[in-house]
Motif scaffolding. Structure first.
Motif, PDB file in Angstrom:
ATOM      1  N   LYS A   1     -14.802  33.135  -7.576  1.00 57.60           N
ATOM      2  CA  LYS A   1     -13.963  34.280  -7.191  1.00 57.60           C
ATOM      3  C   LYS A   1     -14.195  34.704  -5.747  1.00 57.60           C
TER       4      LYS A   1
ATOM      5  N   SER B   1     -12.460  29.838 -14.588  1.00 57.75           N
ATOM      6  CA  SER B   1     -12.127  31.195 -14.167  1.00 57.75           C
ATOM      7  C   SER B   1     -11.270  31.941 -15.178  1.00 57.75           C
ATOM      8  N   GLU B   2     -10.354  31.240 -15.833  1.00 61.45           N
ATOM      9  CA  GLU B   2      -9.437  31.893 -16.765  1.00 61.45           C
ATOM     10  C   GLU B   2     -10.055  32.141 -18.130  1.00 61.45           C
TER      11      GLU B   2
ATOM     12  N   THR C   1     -11.938  24.447 -11.925  1.00 60.09           N
ATOM     13  CA  THR C   1     -12.132  25.811 -11.434  1.00 60.09           C
ATOM     14  C   THR C   1     -11.226  26.778 -12.176  1.00 60.09           C
ATOM     15  N   GLU C   2      -9.970  26.405 -12.356  1.00 63.24           N
ATOM     16  CA  GLU C   2      -9.015  27.258 -13.071  1.00 63.24           C
ATOM     17  C   GLU C   2      -9.423  27.448 -14.524  1.00 63.24           C
TER      18      GLU C   2
ATOM     19  N   ILE D   1     -19.080  31.859 -11.705  1.00 63.37           N
ATOM     20  CA  ILE D   1     -17.802  32.585 -11.738  1.00 63.37           C
ATOM     21  C   ILE D   1     -17.661  33.446 -10.477  1.00 63.37           C
ATOM     22  N   ASN D   2     -18.745  34.115 -10.083  1.00 68.95           N
ATOM     23  CA  ASN D   2     -18.698  34.935  -8.869  1.00 68.95           C
ATOM     24  C   ASN D   2     -18.443  34.088  -7.637  1.00 68.95           C
TER      25      ASN D   2
ATOM     26  N   ASP E   1     -16.992  36.279  -4.831  1.00 68.70           N
ATOM     27  CA  ASP E   1     -17.765  37.520  -4.908  1.00 68.70           C
ATOM     28  C   ASP E   1     -19.259  37.289  -4.726  1.00 68.70           C
TER      29      ASP E   1
END
Length: 71
Positions: free
Chosen positions: A66, A11-12, A7-8, A62-63, A68
């Motif tokens: 996060k 996301s990064e 996940t990290e 990605i959303n 979102d």
């Protein structure tokens, strides 16, 4: 499910395309193809079928990571 390290990594990384073929996604995440195939099969990650190819929807993923996601 996706573990925290993956996940990290996802996301990064700001250099991601909107969709990616699931085998390329496995290589990109440095995860075995069989693991990503299981994620796709169990709908753990969002995908869309484009022609004959199953693509990972990275924008939606990605959303979701996060928090979102509106769906």
């Amino acid at each position: 499910m996706l573990d925290d390290a993956i996940t990290e990594r996802i996301s990064e990384n700001a250099d991601w395309p909107p969709m990616m073929e699931w085998r390329a996604f496995a290589e990109w995440c440095r995860v075995d193809e069989s693991v990503v195939h299981m994620w796709v099969h169990r709908a753990y990650i969002p995908t869309v079928k484009v022609g004959r190819r199953r693509m990972v929807n990275l924008v939606k993923l990605i959303n979701e990571l996060k928090g979102d996601d509106e769906s």
